[in-house]
Enzyme design. Structure first.
Site, mmCIF file in Angstrom:
data_model
loop_
_atom_site.group_PDB
_atom_site.id
_atom_site.type_symbol
_atom_site.label_atom_id
_atom_site.label_comp_id
_atom_site.label_asym_id
_atom_site.label_seq_id
_atom_site.Cartn_x
_atom_site.Cartn_y
_atom_site.Cartn_z
ATOM 1 N N CYS A 31 9.312 3.778 -3.315
ATOM 2 C CA CYS A 31 8.957 2.371 -3.071
ATOM 3 C C CYS A 31 9.802 1.430 -3.929
ATOM 4 O O CYS A 31 9.637 1.378 -5.155
ATOM 5 C CB CYS A 31 7.463 2.203 -3.363
ATOM 6 S SG CYS A 31 6.887 0.503 -3.449
ATOM 7 N N CYS A 34 7.866 -1.213 -5.906
ATOM 8 C CA CYS A 34 7.157 -0.575 -7.025
ATOM 9 C C CYS A 34 8.078 -0.480 -8.239
ATOM 10 O O CYS A 34 7.663 -0.753 -9.371
ATOM 11 C CB CYS A 34 6.693 0.830 -6.644
ATOM 12 S SG CYS A 34 5.506 0.887 -5.293
#
Length: 107
Positions: A31, A34
């Site tokens: 991600c 993230c």
């Protein structure tokens, strides 16, 4: 305080049952957002009052049972617990919203 990884469902249940607020970053290695917000989460953890709030991370791919129980649908999602109950949730890599949420739940 540093951010600790939650590596088992049993640990998760013990951690969220505390009477102090726990902030959990639900993330994934693949991600991009993230990875962008993770340093800010670490910085906020280092600056926070350890008597009021603790910081943790859950890799949703490694801990699917936890992610499913909490209802994680997007990463990153920051979920705040106290006494075993979800008290707030912030979705997305939004530094302002994350900072505001941490201030709100640890006030």
């Amino acid at each position: 305080m540093s951010v600790k990884a939650i590596t088992s469902y049993d640990d998760f249940k013990k951690i969220i049952a505390q009477d102090k607020v726990t902030a959990i970053d639900f993330w994934a290695t693949w991600c991009g957002p993230c990875k962008m917000i993770s340093p800010m989460f670490e910085k906020l953890a280092a600056a926070a009052d350890a008597d009021k709030i603790e910081f943790y991370k859950v890799d949703v791919d490694e801990q699917g049972q936890i992610a499913e129980e909490v209802g994680i649908k997007a990463m990153p999602t920051f979920v705040f617990f106290k006494d075993g109950k979800k008290i707030k949730e912030t979705v997305g890599a939004n530094p302002g919203a994350l900072d505001a949420s941490i201030k709100e739940v640890s006030a």
